[in-house]
Design an enzyme around this catalytic site. Sequence first.
Site, PDB file in Angstrom:
ATOM      1  N   SER A  47      84.455  60.996  59.163  1.00  0.00           N
ATOM      2  CA  SER A  47      85.696  61.529  58.599  1.00  0.00           C
ATOM      3  C   SER A  47      85.540  62.098  57.203  1.00  0.00           C
ATOM      4  CB  SER A  47      86.775  60.448  58.586  1.00  0.00           C
ATOM      5  OG  SER A  47      86.341  59.309  57.862  1.00  0.00           O
ATOM      6  N   ASP A 352      94.020  57.334  51.396  1.00  0.00           N
ATOM      7  CA  ASP A 352      94.725  56.503  52.373  1.00  0.00           C
ATOM      8  C   ASP A 352      94.083  55.135  52.577  1.00  0.00           C
ATOM      9  OD1 ASP A 352      92.414  57.196  53.638  1.00  0.00           O
ATOM     10  OD2 ASP A 352      93.342  58.175  55.356  1.00  0.00           O
ATOM     11  N   HIS A 355      89.711  57.139  52.731  1.00  0.00           N
ATOM     12  CA  HIS A 355      89.210  58.471  52.383  1.00  0.00           C
ATOM     13  C   HIS A 355      89.613  58.871  50.959  1.00  0.00           C
ATOM     14  CE1 HIS A 355      90.023  58.280  56.791  1.00  0.00           C
ATOM     15  NE2 HIS A 355      88.748  58.631  56.811  1.00  0.00           N
TER      16      HIS A 355
END
Length: 389
Positions: A47, A352, A355
């Site tokens: 991610s 969040d 990240h």
Amino acid sequence: MESPRIPIKAIVSLLCSYMLLSHITTLSPALALEDCEFPAIFNFGDSNSDTGGLAASLSPPPPPYGETYFHMPVGRFSDGRLIIDFFAKSLGHPFLSAYLDSLGTNFSYGANFATANSTIRLPNVVQPAAGGFSPFYLNIQYMQFMQLKFRSQLIRHRGGIFASLMPKEEYFSKALYTFDIGQNDLSEGFFGNLTVQEVSASVPNIISGFSANIKKIYDLGARSFWIHNTGPIGCLSYILANFPAQKDEAGCAKSYNEVAQHFNHKLKEATVQLRKDLPLAAITYVDVYSVKYSLFKEPKKYGFELPLVACCGYGGKYNYNSGFGCGETATVNGSQIFVGSCKNPSVRVDWDGIHYTEAAAKFISDKISTGAFSDPPLALKQACHKSLA
């Protein structure tokens, strides 16, 4: 007894090697070598560099993801752009299309095989199962790259409207191959109830899997590799909120960062060995850990605040709760609460809980693109140093 003579060719070779080494190490990265011309980027990862792979295949991130730059969710697990986006821009390319995205994609400048929750090794539990990781682990990403390399040329030779959306054949040997993966292998161990010591003991096997895939991608023609180590996982809210641990001077979970550092040490050893095993490759190891950790250790110095607190989250000291993710609706005391973002993400590090914000990503990109945190010390635009040398 007369001393053995050293062939003149050997002397010249040693002299040239010494001069090249001195040239690289004594000059600034910007002056040491000419810039490379990378016509494409092929990215592999999780991610931290996913530009829409997981969103296209399994589950897209909801608003407020993407709010800062794109003003809507675009498959990135951030409020805006990622490090890979800034890299593409610095090389004069558009944002990388996710390989798994079949709508509006353009692979003429490369492709992105990264998906959120990806690991190096095959994970024990895969999405969409609860608590699962991406089915597109690194070996699958390699196989996707292999498919793209061969099928893209068939499409180009066939002609038609899709031909111009495929990379040219010569791009595969001239492209920059970027890697940012490994954090989820550690997370899988931690959240799988392994001890810190057990996760640390698994690192050599994880790195072995990474090296095996680098070699396979090399065998398909890749030559310039840009490899990120993993960041200070013990500074992220999802670790701090879930695992009590001794804190370091920055307030990060000390033992969890030590596992990340152990991973990075083994990864750097692996890159040294890969340079021996892959003589035509230019392999740059990038110390992203140090750059990211500086944001947690000295946030005010770089214009950031509350680095350990998630911008988009809900509850607790770190504004993170694994049951109420960013963009979800939480029921608290009978009331519905939307888990939204903070007022000013541009001064926050943690987006969040897992990240980084766009602002943090830009800071990290600017730092590591210069080559000041890479081994050898080369800027992003000079990562094909072997061919130039």
